[in-house]
Design a protein around this motif. Structure first.
Motif, PDB file in Angstrom:
ATOM      1  N   VAL A 148     -79.975  87.337 -87.405  1.00  0.00           N
ATOM      2  CA  VAL A 148     -78.882  87.581 -88.509  1.00  0.00           C
ATOM      3  C   VAL A 148     -79.626  87.962 -89.775  1.00  0.00           C
ATOM      4  O   VAL A 148     -79.462  88.690 -90.616  1.00  0.00           O
ATOM      5  CB  VAL A 148     -78.187  86.116 -88.858  1.00  0.00           C
ATOM      6  CG1 VAL A 148     -77.319  86.317 -90.004  1.00  0.00           C
ATOM      7  CG2 VAL A 148     -77.411  85.724 -87.634  1.00  0.00           C
ATOM      8  N   ARG A 149     -80.712  86.986 -90.044  1.00  0.00           N
ATOM      9  CA  ARG A 149     -81.601  87.167 -91.324  1.00  0.00           C
ATOM     10  C   ARG A 149     -82.085  88.688 -91.496  1.00  0.00           C
ATOM     11  O   ARG A 149     -82.006  89.472 -92.411  1.00  0.00           O
ATOM     12  CB  ARG A 149     -82.958  86.411 -91.390  1.00  0.00           C
ATOM     13  CG  ARG A 149     -83.487  86.697 -92.632  1.00  0.00           C
ATOM     14  CD  ARG A 149     -84.695  85.536 -92.750  1.00  0.00           C
ATOM     15  NE  ARG A 149     -84.335  84.263 -92.240  1.00  0.00           N
ATOM     16  CZ  ARG A 149     -85.153  83.675 -91.265  1.00  0.00           C
ATOM     17  NH1 ARG A 149     -85.715  84.340 -90.444  1.00  0.00           N
ATOM     18  NH2 ARG A 149     -84.747  82.292 -91.146  1.00  0.00           N
ATOM     19  N   ASN A 150     -82.613  89.296 -90.083  1.00  0.00           N
ATOM     20  CA  ASN A 150     -83.121  90.640 -90.160  1.00  0.00           C
ATOM     21  C   ASN A 150     -82.078  91.732 -90.108  1.00  0.00           C
ATOM     22  O   ASN A 150     -82.359  92.595 -90.734  1.00  0.00           O
ATOM     23  CB  ASN A 150     -83.801  90.750 -88.819  1.00  0.00           C
ATOM     24  CG  ASN A 150     -85.162  90.130 -88.520  1.00  0.00           C
ATOM     25  OD1 ASN A 150     -85.513  89.704 -89.415  1.00  0.00           O
ATOM     26  ND2 ASN A 150     -85.451  89.724 -87.282  1.00  0.00           N
ATOM     27  N   LYS A 151     -80.926  91.216 -89.625  1.00  0.00           N
ATOM     28  CA  LYS A 151     -79.751  92.376 -89.739  1.00  0.00           C
ATOM     29  C   LYS A 151     -79.305  92.502 -91.042  1.00  0.00           C
ATOM     30  O   LYS A 151     -79.110  93.417 -91.866  1.00  0.00           O
ATOM     31  CB  LYS A 151     -78.509  91.763 -88.910  1.00  0.00           C
ATOM     32  CG  LYS A 151     -77.425  93.001 -88.908  1.00  0.00           C
ATOM     33  CD  LYS A 151     -76.434  92.425 -87.729  1.00  0.00           C
ATOM     34  CE  LYS A 151     -75.553  93.394 -87.545  1.00  0.00           C
ATOM     35  NZ  LYS A 151     -74.326  93.095 -86.681  1.00  0.00           N
ATOM     36  N   VAL A 152     -79.119  91.344 -91.815  1.00  0.00           N
ATOM     37  CA  VAL A 152     -78.390  91.457 -93.196  1.00  0.00           C
ATOM     38  C   VAL A 152     -79.332  91.925 -94.191  1.00  0.00           C
ATOM     39  O   VAL A 152     -79.104  92.430 -95.337  1.00  0.00           O
ATOM     40  CB  VAL A 152     -78.145  90.089 -93.741  1.00  0.00           C
ATOM     41  CG1 VAL A 152     -76.787  89.657 -92.794  1.00  0.00           C
ATOM     42  CG2 VAL A 152     -78.784  89.092 -93.972  1.00  0.00           C
ATOM     43  N   ASP A 153     -80.795  91.680 -93.786  1.00  0.00           N
ATOM     44  CA  ASP A 153     -81.667  92.407 -94.824  1.00  0.00           C
ATOM     45  C   ASP A 153     -81.830  93.741 -95.089  1.00  0.00           C
ATOM     46  O   ASP A 153     -82.101  94.497 -95.957  1.00  0.00           O
ATOM     47  CB  ASP A 153     -83.253  91.997 -94.261  1.00  0.00           C
ATOM     48  CG  ASP A 153     -83.705  90.646 -94.729  1.00  0.00           C
ATOM     49  OD1 ASP A 153     -83.007  90.107 -95.395  1.00  0.00           O
ATOM     50  OD2 ASP A 153     -84.658  90.213 -93.831  1.00  0.00           O
ATOM     51  N   THR A 154     -81.009  94.431 -94.086  1.00  0.00           N
ATOM     52  CA  THR A 154     -80.897  96.181 -94.340  1.00  0.00           C
ATOM     53  C   THR A 154     -79.441  96.323 -94.823  1.00  0.00           C
ATOM     54  O   THR A 154     -79.209  97.581 -94.978  1.00  0.00           O
ATOM     55  CB  THR A 154     -80.770  96.494 -92.892  1.00  0.00           C
ATOM     56  OG1 THR A 154     -79.752  96.256 -92.150  1.00  0.00           O
ATOM     57  CG2 THR A 154     -81.915  96.331 -92.070  1.00  0.00           C
ATOM     58  N   TRP A 155     -78.727  95.208 -95.358  1.00  0.00           N
ATOM     59  CA  TRP A 155     -77.338  95.709 -96.083  1.00  0.00           C
ATOM     60  C   TRP A 155     -77.531  95.946 -97.213  1.00  0.00           C
ATOM     61  O   TRP A 155     -78.303  95.454 -98.108  1.00  0.00           O
ATOM     62  CB  TRP A 155     -76.404  94.394 -95.806  1.00  0.00           C
ATOM     63  CG  TRP A 155     -75.795  94.278 -94.515  1.00  0.00           C
ATOM     64  CD1 TRP A 155     -76.194  94.719 -93.442  1.00  0.00           C
ATOM     65  CD2 TRP A 155     -74.610  93.444 -94.385  1.00  0.00           C
ATOM     66  NE1 TRP A 155     -75.296  94.331 -92.364  1.00  0.00           N
ATOM     67  CE2 TRP A 155     -74.311  93.643 -92.966  1.00  0.00           C
ATOM     68  CE3 TRP A 155     -73.730  92.782 -95.114  1.00  0.00           C
ATOM     69  CZ2 TRP A 155     -73.173  93.072 -92.328  1.00  0.00           C
ATOM     70  CZ3 TRP A 155     -72.683  92.202 -94.544  1.00  0.00           C
ATOM     71  CH2 TRP A 155     -72.319  92.170 -93.184  1.00  0.00           C
ATOM     72  N   SER A 156     -76.752  97.005 -97.976  1.00  0.00           N
ATOM     73  CA  SER A 156     -76.913  97.240 -99.289  1.00  0.00           C
ATOM     74  C   SER A 156     -75.943  96.621-100.091  1.00  0.00           C
ATOM     75  O   SER A 156     -75.022  95.725 -99.357  1.00  0.00           O
ATOM     76  CB  SER A 156     -76.273  98.919 -99.282  1.00  0.00           C
ATOM     77  OG  SER A 156     -75.083  98.913 -98.929  1.00  0.00           O
ATOM     78  N   LYS A 157     -75.748  96.540-101.503  1.00  0.00           N
ATOM     79  CA  LYS A 157     -74.625  96.080-102.139  1.00  0.00           C
ATOM     80  C   LYS A 157     -73.580  96.216-101.667  1.00  0.00           C
ATOM     81  O   LYS A 157     -72.445  95.426-101.625  1.00  0.00           O
ATOM     82  CB  LYS A 157     -74.993  96.302-103.597  1.00  0.00           C
ATOM     83  CG  LYS A 157     -74.416  95.263-104.690  1.00  0.00           C
ATOM     84  CD  LYS A 157     -74.413  95.541-106.060  1.00  0.00           C
ATOM     85  CE  LYS A 157     -75.672  95.857-106.549  1.00  0.00           C
ATOM     86  NZ  LYS A 157     -75.987  96.307-107.909  1.00  0.00           N
ATOM     87  N   ASP A 158     -73.107  97.498-101.431  1.00  0.00           N
ATOM     88  CA  ASP A 158     -71.777  97.928-101.179  1.00  0.00           C
ATOM     89  C   ASP A 158     -71.401  97.603 -99.558  1.00  0.00           C
ATOM     90  O   ASP A 158     -70.292  97.090 -99.686  1.00  0.00           O
ATOM     91  CB  ASP A 158     -72.021  99.726-100.995  1.00  0.00           C
ATOM     92  CG  ASP A 158     -71.901 100.280-102.268  1.00  0.00           C
ATOM     93  OD1 ASP A 158     -71.706  99.737-103.270  1.00  0.00           O
ATOM     94  OD2 ASP A 158     -72.188 101.619-102.238  1.00  0.00           O
ATOM     95  N   ASP A 159     -72.389  97.185 -99.015  1.00  0.00           N
ATOM     96  CA  ASP A 159     -72.106  96.577 -97.632  1.00  0.00           C
ATOM     97  C   ASP A 159     -71.663  95.233 -97.962  1.00  0.00           C
ATOM     98  O   ASP A 159     -70.696  94.635 -97.289  1.00  0.00           O
ATOM     99  CB  ASP A 159     -73.322  96.621 -96.715  1.00  0.00           C
ATOM    100  CG  ASP A 159     -73.888  97.869 -96.086  1.00  0.00           C
ATOM    101  OD1 ASP A 159     -72.725  98.778 -96.026  1.00  0.00           O
ATOM    102  OD2 ASP A 159     -74.881  97.968 -95.701  1.00  0.00           O
ATOM    103  N   TRP A 160     -72.166  94.597 -98.581  1.00  0.00           N
ATOM    104  CA  TRP A 160     -71.915  93.126 -98.900  1.00  0.00           C
ATOM    105  C   TRP A 160     -70.368  93.111 -99.577  1.00  0.00           C
ATOM    106  O   TRP A 160     -69.590  92.228 -99.240  1.00  0.00           O
ATOM    107  CB  TRP A 160     -72.896  92.429 -99.803  1.00  0.00           C
ATOM    108  CG  TRP A 160     -74.216  92.069 -99.249  1.00  0.00           C
ATOM    109  CD1 TRP A 160     -75.366  92.452 -99.151  1.00  0.00           C
ATOM    110  CD2 TRP A 160     -74.234  90.862 -98.249  1.00  0.00           C
ATOM    111  NE1 TRP A 160     -76.196  91.737 -98.578  1.00  0.00           N
ATOM    112  CE2 TRP A 160     -75.408  90.864 -97.798  1.00  0.00           C
ATOM    113  CE3 TRP A 160     -73.240  90.182 -97.723  1.00  0.00           C
ATOM    114  CZ2 TRP A 160     -75.948  89.850 -96.973  1.00  0.00           C
ATOM    115  CZ3 TRP A 160     -73.819  89.039 -96.769  1.00  0.00           C
ATOM    116  CH2 TRP A 160     -75.211  88.979 -96.365  1.00  0.00           C
ATOM    117  N   MET A 161     -70.221  94.157-100.574  1.00  0.00           N
ATOM    118  CA  MET A 161     -69.045  94.003-101.251  1.00  0.00           C
ATOM    119  C   MET A 161     -67.716  94.363-100.506  1.00  0.00           C
ATOM    120  O   MET A 161     -66.856  93.628-100.620  1.00  0.00           O
ATOM    121  CB  MET A 161     -69.018  95.020-102.460  1.00  0.00           C
ATOM    122  CG  MET A 161     -69.634  94.579-103.775  1.00  0.00           C
ATOM    123  SD  MET A 161     -69.394  93.042-104.335  1.00  0.00           S
ATOM    124  CE  MET A 161     -67.522  93.447-104.744  1.00  0.00           C
TER     125      MET A 161
END
Length: 252
Positions: A148-161
């Motif tokens: 999970v940690r490795n996956k979310v490390d690639t997320w942009s701010k837009d992905d999180w929003m």
């Protein structure tokens, strides 16, 4: 006062064709049909249409909306109070983001220097390490957490929003289900829980045991308790039960 379909369409912004469709499926019947064969709508129908539009805004399907607003126990006042609470919660988050934008504008103009942590204020900062330790204590496989940690490390701010907005909409639907006295085991709520499960799969794919473990994390960790209580005071136990029902019915 009575309104024709055309008048109601102009007043509400809902097309004549859509109003005819709502009549055909029994979602919104006119108060009466005149001798001229025109449909006429009165105050009760206007209020019902308002509720339909509220639920559409919360991304409910027409089928689910019909089950709710056509229920003989439907309480318009309670529904409005629920909508008000949901909108106020959304407004608080919007105000927080507006303040962050204003601070950023002033920062870029050199009016007031922002603190580093203020740049992301209002974006639900991820307390990843804290939750990871808690999950490990609950017996969740540490390798899954690493993935999970490795996956979310690639997320942009837009992905999180985008993920946050989807979650906000979903929890608003859960809150509305509570206000309409739906059971966590009902088909409507289980459909919402399936959406929650699909959202969880963006991070990892839980099995029966780990999805129940996630519900226990929600129910016992103070951060989640505070978060869900702000949306609706009964959301947390409702969601936990719905997740457990889903896990026992659908997962292995």
């Amino acid at each position: 006062m009575a309104y024709t379909v055309k008048q109601l369409a102009k007043l509400s912004g809902v097309s004549v064709r859509t109003l005819h469709f709502y009549d055909e499926i029994g979602l919104l019947k006119p108060a009466y049909v005149g001798d001229n064969n025109y449909r006429y709508y009165q105050d009760d129908e206007l209020l019902k249409l308002q509720q339909i539009l509220f639920y559409k805004k919360l991304n409910f399907s027409l089928e689910d909306i019909q089950k709710i607003v056509c229920d003989k126990n439907f309480d318009t006042l309670k529904a409005l109070q629920s909508h008000k609470s949901i909108l106020e919660n959304s407004l608080d988050k919007t105000k927080n983001l507006i303040q962050t934008i204003e601070k950023t504008i002033n920062h870029l103009r050199g009016i007031k220097q922002m603190k580093l942590e203020e740049i992301f204020e209002g974006f639900d900062a991820d307390k990843q390490a804290m939750y990871e330790n808690f999950l490990i204590e609950q017996g969740v496989d540490e390798k899954k957490i690493e993935n999970v940690r490795n996956k979310v490390d690639t997320w942009s701010k837009d992905d999180w929003m985008q993920n946050k907005n989807e979650a906000d909409d979903l929890y608003a639907q859960f809150a509305s289900a509570i206000e309409h006295h739906l059971s966590p085991s009902s088909s409507e709520v289980q459909a919402l829980t399936k959406k929650h499960f699909e959202m969880t799969k963006k991070f990892w794919t839980p099995n029966k045991e780990s999805y129940i473990g996630l519900s226990q994390l929600y129910g016992s960790h103070p951060d989640f308790v505070k978060f869900y209580n702000k949306i609706h005071p009964n959301l947390l136990p409702f969601l936990v039960e719905a997740m457990e029902v889903f896990a026992n019915r659908e997962l292995k």
